[in-house]
Design a protein around this motif. Sequence first.
Motif: not given
Length: 312
Positions: A265, A274-275
Amino acid sequence: MADSNHNALVLVVDDTPDMLALLHDSLVETGYTVLVANNGASALKICNETYPDAVLLDAVMPEMDGFEVCRNLKQELNTRHIPVIFMTGLTESEHVVAGFAAGGIDYVTKPLSPVEVIARLETHLKNSRLMSHTQGALDAFGQAAIALLPQSDKIIWQTPLARELMEKYFPDTKTANGEDSRKVLNTWVNQLAESGKKRLRPLIINHATGRLIFTAADIRNEEQWLILLREESEQAQIDALRAVFNLTKREAEVLHWVILGKTNKSIGEILGTSPRTVNKHMEHVFVKLGVETRTAAASLAVGKLHSLTGSG
């Protein structure tokens, strides 16, 4: 003569025909290829056209003396590596010092002994070729290294990566503390000489972009010292990870932040992704490194980088 010196090209420079003939015949009989010049201008022209393996140079000649010839050779990138041995009847200390200051590596006094001249040549050609091979290997593996003349602190060659780092960290010659970077480097080199060639702590030049670390690799040679350079910065580590593990730029960036203990994250926030995308990049990293966990990837990467830089 040592096999490694067979077919070496030697330039003999002297304004006396008898001296040229004596050295030419002696060197040819020993297995050298010999060129001759009877003045400084001709010597410079020959060196820039043929790049001899060594130069036997008369110190005292009309118009352009040997000291000026040597200084010209050492100022040019293509000829500065050529070993210069002075031939002189002058034994006063100031002339010997002048020869070394001009960039010479040795001197022989007249009347010359061909046996002594050849012995000196063999030694210096061996050292020169060893240094040349070292430089070639460093270039091939992308190492940052410079060779210095210990008597003058002058850089006589540097690998492409070292040149980039020197230009990056020494553009205005000032460190982050406002010190003159070149003077700091010269002081460190002088300390190496005064320490009896014992290893000193590495020299660290700090800048806003990171820090450049100088480590003495080989200072046993009286003629040239080998110094390794290492950059420590965020971008330097990312570039190293890319090169060592054949990663993409993004994969290397992700691995860099994993080494620093960041979560997917946090990495996503740093990189603006995005993760889930970060996780995909990590899967590719696992495959390329041959590991299965983040901890193993970080450990392997750190260990490899430390082995390459000699730190840790």
